[in-house]
Write a protein that holds these residues in place. Sequence first.
Motif, PDB file in Angstrom:
ATOM      1  N   THR A 291       9.508   7.485 -26.845  1.00  0.00           N
ATOM      2  CA  THR A 291       9.517   6.944 -25.482  1.00  0.00           C
ATOM      3  C   THR A 291       9.528   8.069 -24.462  1.00  0.00           C
ATOM      4  O   THR A 291      10.389   8.964 -24.520  1.00  0.00           O
ATOM      5  CB  THR A 291      10.733   6.036 -25.252  1.00  0.00           C
ATOM      6  OG1 THR A 291      10.584   4.829 -26.006  1.00  0.00           O
ATOM      7  CG2 THR A 291      10.878   5.664 -23.776  1.00  0.00           C
ATOM      8  N   SER A 292       8.586   8.020 -23.535  1.00  0.00           N
ATOM      9  CA  SER A 292       8.556   8.943 -22.388  1.00  0.00           C
ATOM     10  C   SER A 292       8.733   8.144 -21.104  1.00  0.00           C
ATOM     11  O   SER A 292       8.551   6.926 -21.077  1.00  0.00           O
ATOM     12  CB  SER A 292       7.229   9.708 -22.343  1.00  0.00           C
ATOM     13  OG  SER A 292       6.155   8.830 -22.040  1.00  0.00           O
ATOM     14  N   ILE A 293       9.099   8.833 -20.029  1.00  0.00           N
ATOM     15  CA  ILE A 293       9.240   8.207 -18.705  1.00  0.00           C
ATOM     16  C   ILE A 293       8.484   9.049 -17.685  1.00  0.00           C
ATOM     17  O   ILE A 293       8.665  10.271 -17.613  1.00  0.00           O
ATOM     18  CB  ILE A 293      10.722   8.077 -18.295  1.00  0.00           C
ATOM     19  CG1 ILE A 293      11.455   7.120 -19.252  1.00  0.00           C
ATOM     20  CG2 ILE A 293      10.848   7.597 -16.851  1.00  0.00           C
ATOM     21  CD1 ILE A 293      12.935   6.958 -18.957  1.00  0.00           C
ATOM     22  N   GLN A 294       7.635   8.395 -16.892  1.00  0.00           N
ATOM     23  CA  GLN A 294       6.858   9.076 -15.857  1.00  0.00           C
ATOM     24  C   GLN A 294       7.192   8.517 -14.477  1.00  0.00           C
ATOM     25  O   GLN A 294       7.559   7.346 -14.346  1.00  0.00           O
ATOM     26  CB  GLN A 294       5.357   8.907 -16.130  1.00  0.00           C
ATOM     27  CG  GLN A 294       4.895   9.465 -17.459  1.00  0.00           C
ATOM     28  CD  GLN A 294       4.976  10.964 -17.567  1.00  0.00           C
ATOM     29  OE1 GLN A 294       5.023  11.667 -16.547  1.00  0.00           O
ATOM     30  NE2 GLN A 294       4.990  11.484 -18.793  1.00  0.00           N
ATOM     31  N   LYS A 295       7.036   9.358 -13.460  1.00  0.00           N
ATOM     32  CA  LYS A 295       7.248   8.948 -12.069  1.00  0.00           C
ATOM     33  C   LYS A 295       5.998   8.214 -11.562  1.00  0.00           C
ATOM     34  O   LYS A 295       4.870   8.601 -11.874  1.00  0.00           O
ATOM     35  CB  LYS A 295       7.518  10.173 -11.191  1.00  0.00           C
ATOM     36  CG  LYS A 295       7.815   9.879  -9.720  1.00  0.00           C
ATOM     37  CD  LYS A 295       9.193   9.291  -9.546  1.00  0.00           C
ATOM     38  CE  LYS A 295       9.485   8.992  -8.076  1.00  0.00           C
ATOM     39  NZ  LYS A 295       9.583  10.217  -7.259  1.00  0.00           N
ATOM     40  N   VAL A 296       6.213   7.145 -10.791  1.00  0.00           N
ATOM     41  CA  VAL A 296       5.128   6.321 -10.266  1.00  0.00           C
ATOM     42  C   VAL A 296       5.202   6.275  -8.746  1.00  0.00           C
ATOM     43  O   VAL A 296       6.289   6.133  -8.174  1.00  0.00           O
ATOM     44  CB  VAL A 296       5.206   4.882 -10.839  1.00  0.00           C
ATOM     45  CG1 VAL A 296       4.160   3.979 -10.190  1.00  0.00           C
ATOM     46  CG2 VAL A 296       5.037   4.897 -12.355  1.00  0.00           C
ATOM     47  N   GLU A 297       4.059   6.396  -8.098  1.00  0.00           N
ATOM     48  CA  GLU A 297       3.950   6.163  -6.661  1.00  0.00           C
ATOM     49  C   GLU A 297       2.800   5.185  -6.413  1.00  0.00           C
ATOM     50  O   GLU A 297       2.092   4.800  -7.353  1.00  0.00           O
ATOM     51  CB  GLU A 297       3.756   7.489  -5.914  1.00  0.00           C
ATOM     52  CG  GLU A 297       5.003   8.380  -5.983  1.00  0.00           C
ATOM     53  CD  GLU A 297       4.870   9.666  -5.203  1.00  0.00           C
ATOM     54  OE1 GLU A 297       3.744   9.963  -4.717  1.00  0.00           O
ATOM     55  OE2 GLU A 297       5.874  10.389  -5.080  1.00  0.00           O
ATOM     56  N   TRP A 298       2.640   4.778  -5.154  1.00  0.00           N
ATOM     57  CA  TRP A 298       1.686   3.725  -4.825  1.00  0.00           C
ATOM     58  C   TRP A 298       0.702   4.199  -3.762  1.00  0.00           C
ATOM     59  O   TRP A 298       1.066   4.924  -2.833  1.00  0.00           O
ATOM     60  CB  TRP A 298       2.432   2.482  -4.306  1.00  0.00           C
ATOM     61  CG  TRP A 298       3.359   1.895  -5.327  1.00  0.00           C
ATOM     62  CD1 TRP A 298       4.614   2.340  -5.653  1.00  0.00           C
ATOM     63  CD2 TRP A 298       3.097   0.780  -6.182  1.00  0.00           C
ATOM     64  NE1 TRP A 298       5.150   1.566  -6.648  1.00  0.00           N
ATOM     65  CE2 TRP A 298       4.248   0.588  -6.991  1.00  0.00           C
ATOM     66  CE3 TRP A 298       2.016  -0.101  -6.331  1.00  0.00           C
ATOM     67  CZ2 TRP A 298       4.337  -0.426  -7.940  1.00  0.00           C
ATOM     68  CZ3 TRP A 298       2.101  -1.118  -7.275  1.00  0.00           C
ATOM     69  CH2 TRP A 298       3.248  -1.278  -8.069  1.00  0.00           C
ATOM     70  N   THR A 299      -0.559   3.753  -3.900  1.00  0.00           N
ATOM     71  CA  THR A 299      -1.563   4.069  -2.898  1.00  0.00           C
ATOM     72  C   THR A 299      -1.379   3.167  -1.676  1.00  0.00           C
ATOM     73  O   THR A 299      -0.635   2.178  -1.719  1.00  0.00           O
ATOM     74  CB  THR A 299      -2.972   3.856  -3.461  1.00  0.00           C
ATOM     75  OG1 THR A 299      -3.145   2.463  -3.773  1.00  0.00           O
ATOM     76  CG2 THR A 299      -3.190   4.684  -4.717  1.00  0.00           C
ATOM     77  N   GLU A 300      -2.082   3.483  -0.617  1.00  0.00           N
ATOM     78  CA  GLU A 300      -1.983   2.690   0.604  1.00  0.00           C
ATOM     79  C   GLU A 300      -2.468   1.263   0.397  1.00  0.00           C
ATOM     80  O   GLU A 300      -1.976   0.332   1.045  1.00  0.00           O
ATOM     81  CB  GLU A 300      -2.788   3.351   1.726  1.00  0.00           C
ATOM     82  CG  GLU A 300      -2.167   4.645   2.242  1.00  0.00           C
ATOM     83  CD  GLU A 300      -2.927   5.185   3.441  1.00  0.00           C
ATOM     84  OE1 GLU A 300      -3.909   4.525   3.873  1.00  0.00           O
ATOM     85  OE2 GLU A 300      -2.546   6.265   3.952  1.00  0.00           O
ATOM     86  N   ASP A 301      -3.414   1.086  -0.519  1.00  0.00           N
ATOM     87  CA  ASP A 301      -3.912  -0.274  -0.753  1.00  0.00           C
ATOM     88  C   ASP A 301      -3.175  -0.969  -1.898  1.00  0.00           C
ATOM     89  O   ASP A 301      -3.639  -1.983  -2.425  1.00  0.00           O
ATOM     90  CB  ASP A 301      -5.426  -0.273  -1.003  1.00  0.00           C
ATOM     91  CG  ASP A 301      -5.843   0.654  -2.129  1.00  0.00           C
ATOM     92  OD1 ASP A 301      -5.002   1.447  -2.605  1.00  0.00           O
ATOM     93  OD2 ASP A 301      -7.019   0.591  -2.547  1.00  0.00           O
ATOM     94  N   GLY A 302      -2.013  -0.424  -2.307  1.00  0.00           N
ATOM     95  CA  GLY A 302      -1.120  -1.161  -3.186  1.00  0.00           C
ATOM     96  C   GLY A 302      -1.378  -1.052  -4.671  1.00  0.00           C
ATOM     97  O   GLY A 302      -1.050  -1.981  -5.420  1.00  0.00           O
ATOM     98  N   TRP A 303      -1.932   0.081  -5.112  1.00  0.00           N
ATOM     99  CA  TRP A 303      -2.112   0.287  -6.548  1.00  0.00           C
ATOM    100  C   TRP A 303      -1.199   1.409  -7.023  1.00  0.00           C
ATOM    101  O   TRP A 303      -1.011   2.411  -6.330  1.00  0.00           O
ATOM    102  CB  TRP A 303      -3.562   0.636  -6.890  1.00  0.00           C
ATOM    103  CG  TRP A 303      -4.537  -0.492  -6.698  1.00  0.00           C
ATOM    104  CD1 TRP A 303      -5.462  -0.612  -5.701  1.00  0.00           C
ATOM    105  CD2 TRP A 303      -4.692  -1.644  -7.531  1.00  0.00           C
ATOM    106  NE1 TRP A 303      -6.192  -1.766  -5.849  1.00  0.00           N
ATOM    107  CE2 TRP A 303      -5.747  -2.419  -6.969  1.00  0.00           C
ATOM    108  CE3 TRP A 303      -4.065  -2.107  -8.685  1.00  0.00           C
ATOM    109  CZ2 TRP A 303      -6.168  -3.631  -7.518  1.00  0.00           C
ATOM    110  CZ3 TRP A 303      -4.480  -3.304  -9.245  1.00  0.00           C
ATOM    111  CH2 TRP A 303      -5.529  -4.051  -8.670  1.00  0.00           C
TER     112      TRP A 303
END
Length: 543
Positions: A291-303
């Motif tokens: 199991t790995s964990i990655q950081k997530v961010e979001w684009t301006e159009d919600g992806w």
Amino acid sequence: MQIANPVLPGFNADPSMIRVGDTYYIANSTFEWFPGVRLHESKDMVHWNLLPSPLSRTSQLDMRGNPSSGGIWAPDLSYADGKFWLIYTDVKVVNGAFKDCTNYLVTAESIHGPWSEPIRVNGVGFDASLFHDDDGRKYLVQQTWDFREYHHGFDGITLTEFDVKTMKLKPETERTIWRGTDVKLTEGPHLYKINGYYYLFAAEGGTVYTHQEVVARSKSLDALSFEGMPSNPFITNFDTPRSYLQKQGHGALVDTPSGEWYYASLCGRPWHHDNESFTDPRGWCTLGRETSIQKVEWTEDGWPYIVGGHGGQRYVDAPKDAIETEAPADHSQHDDFMSDTLDLNWNTLRVPFDGKMGKVGGGVLELRGQGSLCNLFDLSLVARRWQAFNFDATVKVEFDPKNYRQMAGLTNYYDDLCWSWVFVTWDERRQCRVIEVAQNDFNNYTSFLRDTAPAVPDDVKSVWLRTKVRKQWYSYEYSFDGTSWVNLGVKLDAKILSDDYILRRYGGFFTGAFVGLAAIDLSGYDRVAKFSEFDYRELPDNE
């Protein structure tokens, strides 16, 4: 703090991660190993502690006779209405056109249990998850299996409403909400509602080096209403063959109390022999899917997107609001067997540890000889995961066999097809106990010391056995005093205990290598072996 991937090393596949308050929980697949579903908790995503498994009774999980890599596939953990919900699949057929499976639901008010008796849900497909909508309605989301030879086996993602009053599905509401991309093998679905959209995360490409996770979204839960993310895949290592982490895909999304986002994914860490290409074969994952964990961010159009690129990173910044969690520095284990219950690190195959298999306590683990290490029904094996590329494992065994069908010792084990061990047995030619090393390689059985097996002197009551695992290779040793060791001269290729080696000839390649203690009595007289002073000691990686 930084997250060092993999956060759960060694066979911890298909992570389902959630947050309840300030605490994160991960549930992982266990396949044919008992107890069912592996649980960890953390408050910082960096340090994780193992919890008791929720499926500890045969009334919840009956796997006797299950094929290797059958059993528990991709459990889903969720929290709603003041309790934990756990959906899990028991798969009875692995190879061929059919994947006979049943999905079950258990609940508990505390992560520590007690967990309820199971409710049978359906058998439409595996990798089922439970989505709790914000209007109070609940839905089962699952891979759909199609056995017909003229269809692709992975028939999209099915959604069915779940009635909490009757605790049953409403079959008439079943509908396919997404077919997946042209990569196919769409599985492992999880639904989330974020900012008015339903987001569907699903794995594709098979849980090998072509593995990936994709994202789709919709404003409704209507049939075939989801549209794929333009920048899919969300995460993959198909095109990053030199990344430290490989096979990333199947997993789950979670937010932090302060609004950050992270994604827990399965992964693999392949190694190569010096004479092998780095890319073909891409490598051998003896530690299984981790199991790995990655950081997530979001684009301006919600992806959503993975910070650092869809190949992921080995080191990831921990949440800003993380609460530092105390946990062991590594996964080393010393067991004197003083408790009358097995340590949480120990597992058995298909059935719980009971009086038929043996007993534990007072400094001794007694195993009553049963079937061979190829047996899917009656087997006395207690084992723990390989969780490091380099380690030593040692045990003291007292065993007095009367014929060659009686054996007891230390094993490195992948499944009923591929394993090896060092063991004490009887040599009828020399009329004495001997120490033998044997390997089963897809049922090609080899006794390495058939003419040179060391004799155990009559006045020696106990024998110490040790395995030394050094990533690509491993060996076995013995001692009559626990101090002076003799190498048995057998150097074994560790790749035979890897997912990738099993995949070449068998359809169930989902677990990882274990080191364990076993007793066999094929003569049917239940000869008992006594084990003590077990030690599993991890060593630094030489990278």
